[in-house]
Design a protein around this motif. Structure first.
Motif, PDB file in Angstrom:
ATOM      1  N   ASN A  67      18.683   3.822   1.755  1.00 25.64           N
ATOM      2  CA  ASN A  67      19.294   2.736   2.382  1.00 25.64           C
ATOM      3  C   ASN A  67      20.703   3.018   2.726  1.00 25.64           C
ATOM      4  O   ASN A  67      21.123   2.677   4.010  1.00 25.64           O
ATOM      5  CB  ASN A  67      19.181   1.463   1.171  1.00 25.64           C
ATOM      6  CG  ASN A  67      19.961   0.308   1.612  1.00 25.64           C
ATOM      7  OD1 ASN A  67      19.687  -0.440   2.778  1.00 25.64           O
ATOM      8  ND2 ASN A  67      20.925  -0.258   0.942  1.00 25.64           N
ATOM      9  N   LEU A  68      21.520   3.590   2.109  1.00 24.82           N
ATOM     10  CA  LEU A  68      22.843   3.955   2.403  1.00 24.82           C
ATOM     11  C   LEU A  68      22.898   4.817   3.555  1.00 24.82           C
ATOM     12  O   LEU A  68      23.831   4.929   4.367  1.00 24.82           O
ATOM     13  CB  LEU A  68      23.605   4.564   1.197  1.00 24.82           C
ATOM     14  CG  LEU A  68      23.893   3.653   0.037  1.00 24.82           C
ATOM     15  CD1 LEU A  68      24.210   4.298  -1.110  1.00 24.82           C
ATOM     16  CD2 LEU A  68      24.756   2.484   0.414  1.00 24.82           C
ATOM     17  N   SER A 116      15.555   7.603   8.774  1.00 25.33           N
ATOM     18  CA  SER A 116      14.276   7.567   9.201  1.00 25.33           C
ATOM     19  C   SER A 116      13.415   8.382   8.873  1.00 25.33           C
ATOM     20  O   SER A 116      13.441   9.552   9.120  1.00 25.33           O
ATOM     21  CB  SER A 116      14.319   7.235  10.786  1.00 25.33           C
ATOM     22  OG  SER A 116      15.057   6.472  10.994  1.00 25.33           O
ATOM     23  N   LEU A 117      12.312   7.875   8.130  1.00 19.13           N
ATOM     24  CA  LEU A 117      10.991   9.037   7.603  1.00 19.13           C
ATOM     25  C   LEU A 117      10.397   9.398   8.928  1.00 19.13           C
ATOM     26  O   LEU A 117       9.829   8.676   9.512  1.00 19.13           O
ATOM     27  CB  LEU A 117      10.352   8.248   6.329  1.00 19.13           C
ATOM     28  CG  LEU A 117      10.882   7.996   5.394  1.00 19.13           C
ATOM     29  CD1 LEU A 117      10.264   7.309   4.310  1.00 19.13           C
ATOM     30  CD2 LEU A 117      11.445   9.407   4.538  1.00 19.13           C
ATOM     31  N   LEU A 118      10.095  10.861   8.876  1.00 17.81           N
ATOM     32  CA  LEU A 118       9.305  11.401  10.074  1.00 17.81           C
ATOM     33  C   LEU A 118       7.645  11.316   9.477  1.00 17.81           C
ATOM     34  O   LEU A 118       7.435  11.396   8.022  1.00 17.81           O
ATOM     35  CB  LEU A 118       9.737  12.405  10.171  1.00 17.81           C
ATOM     36  CG  LEU A 118      11.030  12.858  10.802  1.00 17.81           C
ATOM     37  CD1 LEU A 118      11.486  14.174  10.880  1.00 17.81           C
ATOM     38  CD2 LEU A 118      11.522  12.119  11.985  1.00 17.81           C
ATOM     39  N   THR A 178      10.149   5.556  10.273  1.00 20.11           N
ATOM     40  CA  THR A 178      10.145   4.446   9.312  1.00 20.11           C
ATOM     41  C   THR A 178      11.326   4.429   8.506  1.00 20.11           C
ATOM     42  O   THR A 178      11.743   5.419   7.954  1.00 20.11           O
ATOM     43  CB  THR A 178       8.963   4.523   8.673  1.00 20.11           C
ATOM     44  OG1 THR A 178       7.707   4.954   9.549  1.00 20.11           O
ATOM     45  CG2 THR A 178       8.921   3.384   7.610  1.00 20.11           C
ATOM     46  N   ARG A 179      12.068   3.226   8.365  1.00 22.77           N
ATOM     47  CA  ARG A 179      13.075   3.002   7.443  1.00 22.77           C
ATOM     48  C   ARG A 179      12.892   1.936   6.818  1.00 22.77           C
ATOM     49  O   ARG A 179      12.111   0.922   7.074  1.00 22.77           O
ATOM     50  CB  ARG A 179      14.310   2.586   8.582  1.00 22.77           C
ATOM     51  CG  ARG A 179      14.836   3.857   9.201  1.00 22.77           C
ATOM     52  CD  ARG A 179      15.994   3.241  10.372  1.00 22.77           C
ATOM     53  NE  ARG A 179      17.052   2.591   9.501  1.00 22.77           N
ATOM     54  CZ  ARG A 179      17.792   1.668  10.061  1.00 22.77           C
ATOM     55  NH1 ARG A 179      18.066   1.709  11.358  1.00 22.77           N
ATOM     56  NH2 ARG A 179      18.803   1.246   9.254  1.00 22.77           N
ATOM     57  N   ILE A 180      13.427   1.917   5.516  1.00 24.64           N
ATOM     58  CA  ILE A 180      13.348   0.709   4.538  1.00 24.64           C
ATOM     59  C   ILE A 180      14.600  -0.080   4.773  1.00 24.64           C
ATOM     60  O   ILE A 180      15.454   0.117   5.604  1.00 24.64           O
ATOM     61  CB  ILE A 180      13.457   1.272   3.054  1.00 24.64           C
ATOM     62  CG1 ILE A 180      14.827   1.749   2.860  1.00 24.64           C
ATOM     63  CG2 ILE A 180      12.433   2.091   2.781  1.00 24.64           C
ATOM     64  CD1 ILE A 180      15.324   2.090   1.346  1.00 24.64           C
ATOM     65  N   ALA A 240      10.121  -1.874  -5.306  1.00 24.54           N
ATOM     66  CA  ALA A 240       9.379  -2.438  -4.323  1.00 24.54           C
ATOM     67  C   ALA A 240      10.071  -2.254  -2.977  1.00 24.54           C
ATOM     68  O   ALA A 240      11.348  -2.379  -3.279  1.00 24.54           O
ATOM     69  CB  ALA A 240       9.145  -3.835  -4.642  1.00 24.54           C
ATOM     70  N   VAL A 241       9.689  -2.160  -2.082  1.00 27.71           N
ATOM     71  CA  VAL A 241      10.309  -1.968  -0.858  1.00 27.71           C
ATOM     72  C   VAL A 241       9.854  -2.694   0.253  1.00 27.71           C
ATOM     73  O   VAL A 241       8.732  -3.473   0.492  1.00 27.71           O
ATOM     74  CB  VAL A 241      10.342  -0.401  -0.079  1.00 27.71           C
ATOM     75  CG1 VAL A 241      10.930   0.508  -1.246  1.00 27.71           C
ATOM     76  CG2 VAL A 241       8.792   0.083   0.141  1.00 27.71           C
TER      77      VAL A 241
END
Length: 364
Positions: A221-222, A226-228, A253-255, A360-361
Motif C-alpha cells: 500500500n505504501l 503493482s504486482l506482475l 495489479t495493485r491493492i 483481507a484486501v
C-alpha cells in the motif's frame, strides 16, 4: 551293528532336543520398516539401504508414525483429521519446522498491536485442556449467512502453489488472496508473481527467511506496488535481488488502502461473514502438527495461541452443514499434500490460531 544304531538314535535324539524341543525365536518383521520401505518406493526416495542416511531417515519416519498414531487417537468422528505418511514424514520435527515453517513469526513479524490484541483475546477466551480435547464449540453465527461457501466453485481460485523450502508462506497466502479478489473484480483469474514479493518486499519481510501478511500489505500500500504476472517474474524458490523499479509507471495489479488486518479470536462469526460477503482471506496459523496430515477436519492438538503462529494460508470457504463445521483452507505445499493441497479446520475455539491474524484486501 546294534551299537551303531544306538549311536545313531542318540544323535537323532540330541538333534531333536537342540532344534525341535527348544523353541527358536524369530523376530517378527518391523511394521515400521515395512511401511518405511513402501514410503520410499512411493516417494521415489533414493537413500542407500543400510547407510547412515537410510537409518537416520527411518528413525524420523518411525517417530512421525508414532506422533500420527497419537494424533489419530484423538479423532472420535469419521470426519476427524487423519494422520499418516506424507512427503514430509522422513524429516524430524526440527527439520520440518526449519524448512517449511516460521517459528519466529509472533516475535519478529506480527504487528505489535495485532499481537497484543490476539494475546488479550486468547487469554480471555482460553478454554481448558479437557475442552480442547473433547470438542470444538461453534460460535453464534448470523442466521442470514450462507450455510456453506466454497469460492473454488466460483472459478476465482488459482491452482495450488508449492513454496518448496522457501519460507515465504506470507507472500503466497497474500498473493493468492489478491488473485482471488482480482478474479472477483475483473471476472477472470490470473496467476501473480510471488517472487516479486519475496525479492522486493521490505517493512520487516525478509524473503524466504520469513515475513508477515500484514506487513506485506502495508508495504504494498505504501509503495503503490503493482504486482506482475507470474510469467513475467517467475518463482525461483530463493530470495533474489529485486527486479522491480518502484518509480516505474503503474501497471499490473495493485491493492487499495482498504486492506484490513484484524483479529477474530472469540469472534469467528465475524470471520465467517468476511469470507462469505467479501471473499477469501489470508490467515496466520500454527501448522506444527500438519507434518503428517492426510485429510479430514483438524479439531484437536493444534494450539491457537498467537505465540504459536508459524505459517500462513488462505481460507477459501467454510461449511456449517457438516457434522464438524469447518473452514476450507488452501495451503502452499503443493497439490500432493493433504486433500489435493487443501486442509480442513474446525470452526470455533480458534483451532490452530486461525482467527488471530486475518488479512483481507481489495484490488484495483
Amino acid at each position: 551293528m546294534a551299537i551303531k544304531w544306538k549311536t545313531a538314535l542318540s544323535a537323532v535324539a540330541v538333534f531333536s532336543l537342540c532344534f525341535l524341543g527348544i523353541p527358536i525365536r524369530v523376530d517378527p518383521p518391523d511394521k515400521n520398516m515395512q511401511s518405511y520401505l513402501k514410503f520410499l518406493a512411493a516417494r521415489n526416495r533414493s537413500y542407500v539401504q543400510d547407510s547412515d542416511e537410510f537409518e537416520k531417515k527411518f528413525i524420523h519416519f518411525r517417530n512421525s508414525m508414532s506422533r500420527s498414531a497419537d494424533l489419530n487417537s484423538s479423532g472420535e468422528h469419521p470426519l476427524s483429521a487423519v494422520y499418516g505418511p506424507t512427503k514430509f514424514s522422513d524429516l524430524s520435527q526440527e527439520e520440518f519446522t526449519l524448512k517449511y515453517l516460521n517459528p519466529d513469526l509472533p516475535v519478529k513479524f506480527m504487528k505489535e498491536e495485532i499481537r497484543s490484541l490476539s494475546l488479550r483475546k486468547h487469554h480471555k477466551h482460553q478454554t481448558s485442556k479437557q475442552r480442547i480435547k473433547r470438542a470444538v464449540a461453534v460460535p453464534i453465527i448470523d442466521t442470514t449467512l450462507p450455510k456453506a461457501v466454497d469460492w473454488r466453485i466460483k472459478g476465482i481460485i488459482t491452482p495450488i502453489k508449492n513454496q518448496k523450502t522457501c519460507g515465504a508462506c506470507w507472500a503466497f497466502s497474500t498473493i493468492e488472496t489478491i488473485e482471488s479478489m482480482l478474479a472477483l473484480e475483473r471476472g477472470s483469474s490470473v496467476v501473480l508473481s510471488v517472487q516479486q514479493g519475496v525479492d522486493c518486499a521490505t517493512n520487516g519481510n525478509i524473503g524466504c527467511a520469513g515475513g508477515d501478511t500484514c506487513r506485506f500489505l502495508e508495504w504494498m500500500n505504501l509503495s503503490k506496488v503493482s504486482l506482475l504476472p507470474e510469467s513475467q517474474y517467475p518463482f525461483t524458490g530463493t530470495t533474489g535481488s529485486c527486479k522491480m523499479k518502484l518509480n516505474a509507471p503503474a501497471f499490473g495489479t495493485r491493492i487499495t488502502s482498504n486492506f484490513t488486518c484484524n483479529n477474530y479470536a472469540g469472534e469467528e462469526g465475524e470471520l465467517l461473514k468476511l469470507v462469505a460477503n467479501h471473499g477469501p482471506v489470508a490467515v496466520a496459523v500454527n501448522a506444527l502438527n500438519w507434518q503428517n496430515y492426510l485429510g479430514g477436519v483438524i479439531q484437536f492438538n493444534c494450539d491457537g495461541s498467537p505465540l504459536s503462529l508459524n505459517h500462513a494460508v488462505q481460507i477459501v470457504g467454510y461449511n456449517l452443514t457438516a457434522a464438524i463445521p469447518y473452514y476450507i483452507v488452501r495451503n502452499s505445499w503443493g497439490p500432493d499434500f493433504g486433500d489435493k493441497g487443501y486442509l480442513y479446520i474446525a470452526i470455533g475455539d480458534n483451532v490452530c490460531g486461525i482467527a488471530n491474524e486475518v488479512s483481507a484486501v481489495d484490488v484495483i
